[in-house]
Write a protein that holds these residues in place. Sequence first.
Motif, PDB file in Angstrom:
ATOM      1  N   TYR A 123       0.762  -0.979  -0.131  1.00  0.00           N
ATOM      2  CA  TYR A 123       0.095  -0.039   0.164  1.00  0.00           C
ATOM      3  C   TYR A 123       0.800   1.307   0.183  1.00  0.00           C
ATOM      4  CZ  TYR A 123      -4.155  -2.851   0.647  1.00  0.00           C
ATOM      5  OH  TYR A 123      -5.196  -3.459   0.397  1.00  0.00           O
ATOM      6  N   THR A 124       0.715   2.018  -0.781  1.00  0.00           N
ATOM      7  CA  THR A 124       1.569   3.267  -1.026  1.00  0.00           C
ATOM      8  C   THR A 124       1.609   4.029   0.204  1.00  0.00           C
ATOM      9  OG1 THR A 124       0.603   3.495  -3.406  1.00  0.00           O
ATOM     10  CG2 THR A 124       1.898   5.457  -2.611  1.00  0.00           C
ATOM     11  N   LEU A 125       0.729   4.252   0.856  1.00  0.00           N
ATOM     12  CA  LEU A 125       0.633   5.108   1.987  1.00  0.00           C
ATOM     13  C   LEU A 125       1.432   4.532   3.028  1.00  0.00           C
ATOM     14  CD1 LEU A 125      -2.856   6.788   1.800  1.00  0.00           C
ATOM     15  CD2 LEU A 125      -1.043   7.621   0.904  1.00  0.00           C
ATOM     16  N   MET A 126       1.716   3.348   2.976  1.00  0.00           N
ATOM     17  CA  MET A 126       2.487   2.706   4.207  1.00  0.00           C
ATOM     18  C   MET A 126       3.982   3.001   4.135  1.00  0.00           C
ATOM     19  SD  MET A 126       0.066   1.539   6.272  1.00  0.00           S
ATOM     20  CE  MET A 126       1.114   0.720   7.356  1.00  0.00           C
ATOM     21  N   LEU A 127       4.124   3.443   2.701  1.00  0.00           N
ATOM     22  CA  LEU A 127       5.532   3.854   2.451  1.00  0.00           C
ATOM     23  C   LEU A 127       6.120   5.415   2.739  1.00  0.00           C
ATOM     24  CD1 LEU A 127       6.016   1.758  -0.790  1.00  0.00           C
ATOM     25  CD2 LEU A 127       6.566   0.771   1.647  1.00  0.00           C
ATOM     26  N   SER A 128       6.876   5.910   3.144  1.00  0.00           N
ATOM     27  CA  SER A 128       7.371   7.182   3.101  1.00  0.00           C
ATOM     28  C   SER A 128       8.386   7.644   1.935  1.00  0.00           C
ATOM     29  CB  SER A 128       7.877   7.547   4.462  1.00  0.00           C
ATOM     30  OG  SER A 128       6.910   7.252   5.294  1.00  0.00           O
ATOM     31  N   PRO A 129       8.614   8.836   1.534  1.00  0.00           N
ATOM     32  CA  PRO A 129       9.345   8.883   0.728  1.00  0.00           C
ATOM     33  C   PRO A 129      10.870   9.114   1.280  1.00  0.00           C
ATOM     34  CG  PRO A 129       7.559  10.695   0.559  1.00  0.00           C
ATOM     35  CD  PRO A 129       7.626   9.632   1.613  1.00  0.00           C
ATOM     36  N   ALA A 130      12.011   9.394   0.504  1.00  0.00           N
ATOM     37  CA  ALA A 130      13.192   9.393   1.039  1.00  0.00           C
ATOM     38  C   ALA A 130      13.352  10.521   1.968  1.00  0.00           C
ATOM     39  CB  ALA A 130      14.295   9.644  -0.114  1.00  0.00           C
ATOM     40  N   VAL A 131      14.101  10.185   3.333  1.00  0.00           N
ATOM     41  CA  VAL A 131      14.339  11.285   4.244  1.00  0.00           C
ATOM     42  C   VAL A 131      15.023  12.469   3.739  1.00  0.00           C
ATOM     43  CG1 VAL A 131      15.491  11.687   6.270  1.00  0.00           C
ATOM     44  CG2 VAL A 131      14.039   9.770   5.946  1.00  0.00           C
ATOM     45  N   GLU A 132      15.945  12.164   2.583  1.00  0.00           N
ATOM     46  CA  GLU A 132      16.855  13.028   2.074  1.00  0.00           C
ATOM     47  C   GLU A 132      16.989  12.725   0.532  1.00  0.00           C
ATOM     48  OE1 GLU A 132      20.907  15.639   2.347  1.00  0.00           O
ATOM     49  OE2 GLU A 132      20.412  13.735   3.439  1.00  0.00           O
ATOM     50  N   ASN A 133      16.402  13.254  -0.198  1.00  0.00           N
ATOM     51  CA  ASN A 133      16.848  13.067  -1.780  1.00  0.00           C
ATOM     52  C   ASN A 133      17.947  13.363  -2.214  1.00  0.00           C
ATOM     53  OD1 ASN A 133      16.114  12.517  -4.228  1.00  0.00           O
ATOM     54  ND2 ASN A 133      14.342  13.744  -4.390  1.00  0.00           N
ATOM     55  N   ASP A 134      18.619  12.436  -2.792  1.00  0.00           N
ATOM     56  CA  ASP A 134      20.111  12.476  -3.259  1.00  0.00           C
ATOM     57  C   ASP A 134      20.195  13.288  -4.396  1.00  0.00           C
ATOM     58  OD1 ASP A 134      21.526  11.163  -1.217  1.00  0.00           O
ATOM     59  OD2 ASP A 134      21.324   9.193  -2.031  1.00  0.00           O
ATOM     60  N   ARG A 135      18.975  13.328  -5.208  1.00  0.00           N
ATOM     61  CA  ARG A 135      19.181  14.015  -6.500  1.00  0.00           C
ATOM     62  C   ARG A 135      19.142  15.580  -6.237  1.00  0.00           C
ATOM     63  NH1 ARG A 135      16.950  10.424 -10.207  1.00  0.00           N
ATOM     64  NH2 ARG A 135      15.661   8.956  -9.340  1.00  0.00           N
ATOM     65  N   LEU A 136      18.903  15.930  -4.923  1.00  0.00           N
ATOM     66  CA  LEU A 136      18.841  17.649  -4.565  1.00  0.00           C
ATOM     67  C   LEU A 136      20.415  17.694  -3.807  1.00  0.00           C
ATOM     68  CD1 LEU A 136      15.192  17.772  -3.414  1.00  0.00           C
ATOM     69  CD2 LEU A 136      16.357  18.170  -5.672  1.00  0.00           C
ATOM     70  N   LEU A 137      21.365  16.853  -3.712  1.00  0.00           N
ATOM     71  CA  LEU A 137      22.243  17.199  -3.106  1.00  0.00           C
ATOM     72  C   LEU A 137      23.167  18.402  -3.573  1.00  0.00           C
ATOM     73  CD1 LEU A 137      24.168  13.931  -2.227  1.00  0.00           C
ATOM     74  CD2 LEU A 137      22.829  15.427  -0.842  1.00  0.00           C
ATOM     75  N   ASP A 138      22.905  18.942  -4.680  1.00  0.00           N
ATOM     76  CA  ASP A 138      23.533  20.145  -5.341  1.00  0.00           C
ATOM     77  C   ASP A 138      22.892  21.315  -4.999  1.00  0.00           C
ATOM     78  OD1 ASP A 138      21.672  18.964  -7.316  1.00  0.00           O
ATOM     79  OD2 ASP A 138      22.401  20.435  -8.845  1.00  0.00           O
ATOM     80  N   GLU A 139      21.426  21.276  -4.419  1.00  0.00           N
ATOM     81  CA  GLU A 139      20.931  22.480  -4.068  1.00  0.00           C
ATOM     82  C   GLU A 139      20.488  22.741  -2.615  1.00  0.00           C
ATOM     83  OE1 GLU A 139      17.318  21.860  -6.230  1.00  0.00           O
ATOM     84  OE2 GLU A 139      17.974  21.221  -8.067  1.00  0.00           O
ATOM     85  N   VAL A 140      20.954  21.849  -1.884  1.00  0.00           N
ATOM     86  CA  VAL A 140      20.736  22.027  -0.343  1.00  0.00           C
ATOM     87  C   VAL A 140      21.842  22.753   0.290  1.00  0.00           C
ATOM     88  CG1 VAL A 140      19.265  19.969  -0.141  1.00  0.00           C
ATOM     89  CG2 VAL A 140      21.486  19.856   0.170  1.00  0.00           C
ATOM     90  N   HIS A 141      21.645  23.168   1.676  1.00  0.00           N
ATOM     91  CA  HIS A 141      22.640  24.326   2.220  1.00  0.00           C
ATOM     92  C   HIS A 141      23.280  23.231   3.292  1.00  0.00           C
ATOM     93  CE1 HIS A 141      19.535  27.775   1.304  1.00  0.00           C
ATOM     94  NE2 HIS A 141      20.207  27.207   0.253  1.00  0.00           N
TER      95      HIS A 141
END
Length: 651
Positions: A94-112
């Motif tokens: 069930y989709t809602l029993m999963l959670s998205p990534a705590v941190e999205n590696d695709r955004l490592l170049d954009e975070v602080h």
Amino acid sequence: MSTIETPDDLPDIQVIDIRSGDRSTPFEHRVVPVSQTAKAIKALEKDRPGVQLTDDAIHRIAYSAVEPDLLADLRPELRRVETGWLTVINYRAYTLMLSPAVENDRLLDEVHYAADPNTVARQQVLSMPTAHETDAALIYTDPMDALLDSVDRASKKVRDQNKQEVGRRIVERPLTAVPVVFLNPGRHPAGDLGLVDGNSRWGSCTACIPAPTGLIGPAKDKERSVLLPSYLMSLPLIDRRNFVREVIKKAYRDIKAATGTSKAARAKRDQAAALLNAMTVPVEVVIGYTDDDPSMGMQRFPAAVRSLLMRMNVGVKEFADASKNGITAEETVTALFDAGELGDNAQAVKDVLLGRVDITDPMKTLGLSALRDLRFAFIAQQLTRKEPRLNAITAAKLDKRSLQLAGRSGLVTELGLRSYSTSLGEGIRPVRTALESGCLWKDLVDHEWAVENVDNDQAVDDLLQRADNRDISAKLLLGVLAMVTLVTSGNLLAPGGTAEQIVNHTVMRAGVGAVVKAVLEREEGPKVLADAIKRIRSGERPRWWADGCLVEHDDWKGSDFNAHLRLAALHGFNPESGRSGLSSTAREEKALTAFQVSLTEAAHSLDDLIKLRKKNGTSDQLSWETVEASVKQIRRMDRVLIRISEEEPLG
């Protein structure tokens, strides 16, 4: 819930039968009673080689399964990663029993990052997860509010930027999940099943599900109408499962209530059917890890999970090069740390390289002040060391048989820019472009050099004096510090099309590292670079060498200094003047400039096209007839350019 506009010529959306067994009876989604998960829980608790699950993970896997009875007969599979074997199981959840990534590696170049002194605590990138001592789980040590904020931001971003078509069809490509443990959960559950791949599919599946006021705690501001992962992650496991049941039951009530053939009734049924089709996803869950080196235990589990993401399941949306370099850099540093290749102060070195924590104390441990350019120089020095084991690990992380300067430059650039992640803002893009053009030069690899605490003007003057006395280590450190300060201040840029017009002469069109190397070889070069370090650190414009001394040019912009530095790199600080025209060689270089400018413009046009497709949600591929001429032209240009170019230097 918003209304789905269904074109009249499209058939009604049907609820898709996802059962794996007998289909003789009509299909209806049904969350089975908790009692029917007992068999699955018992099977997951069984002691089997390569399977290491916490009690919380066992219950979450069993409760998330659409058909929990099937888990009892599942045979775990093995996935090879660089450091060992991951054990996984596949089932429909069930989709809602999963959670998205705590941190999205695709955004490592954009975070602080905390390595930037201007990054406030609430903006900082999260700490890297650590390994559970005995089980296959990622441990997160940050405060829960910071974790939830990161999950929500990543979820919103993928919903906007990478929408997937779900609802009319079920999701068929597996998401990848791993058990996670939160050390500071506060009032929230201490565990979850977190995705390491599939954020975009999860976000698209849940985009049409509102956050019911009666089932979920206090909402944040005006976000009541949108289901954010933080809502789900706040629920105890049983309550979360009950929430799934209520969402499904409500969808069926909507279908039964929307009778008739009107457009509104049809849209209501389609909306509910689409929601039901998005309520389940195939998932591959990591349930164990066996390291090639038994003495490592579970220590390298986080790197193994990240390796799985990078190399197996990134087909929907490719990582940007900067994010790839950031992930590879983190994998490399972690591997070097695990292999004992970071020296006596390994933890301090690791903290400085990664930049995810305040680096003041780690830099002090290394005998350095927490200056940004000193940290950048330290990163460059660590990743250009000649130790065979270090080079072998770095090459393996880059998937290369041998190391090249370009590969090292990418890692150094992404780690180094973490000291500027907040301060430069949007201005970080041209800085990244300049550094990615090549921020290293061969001498940094060929010679041993060290980073000293050059944190004041006198220390810079002392470094200059030693460089003038042919101290190779001092010369290389001087060059790296100057390159960093000049690039981050906008005074040394990537090769552009206007430099020759500014100086009315040919200029060196190489990467910034090669320019600095050439300037260092000029008699006046080290003096100009040392002066630039001191002045830029104090917020002043760099000065230029003229008539035997350093001169200020108040009317110069960064592009002016860049052009003159590239001129000096190619012709020296006193080039011949008064020419009536460019030589044949100069004309060739001018033609090369025009070609490179046109390539940059073409690349920007392609980026604009990609952004427009993402904005419009376009997923159809362009026909070959449409792009054939362009693709063949690009391939021809590539072959011709390679024929007239030197081979890429090895590092």
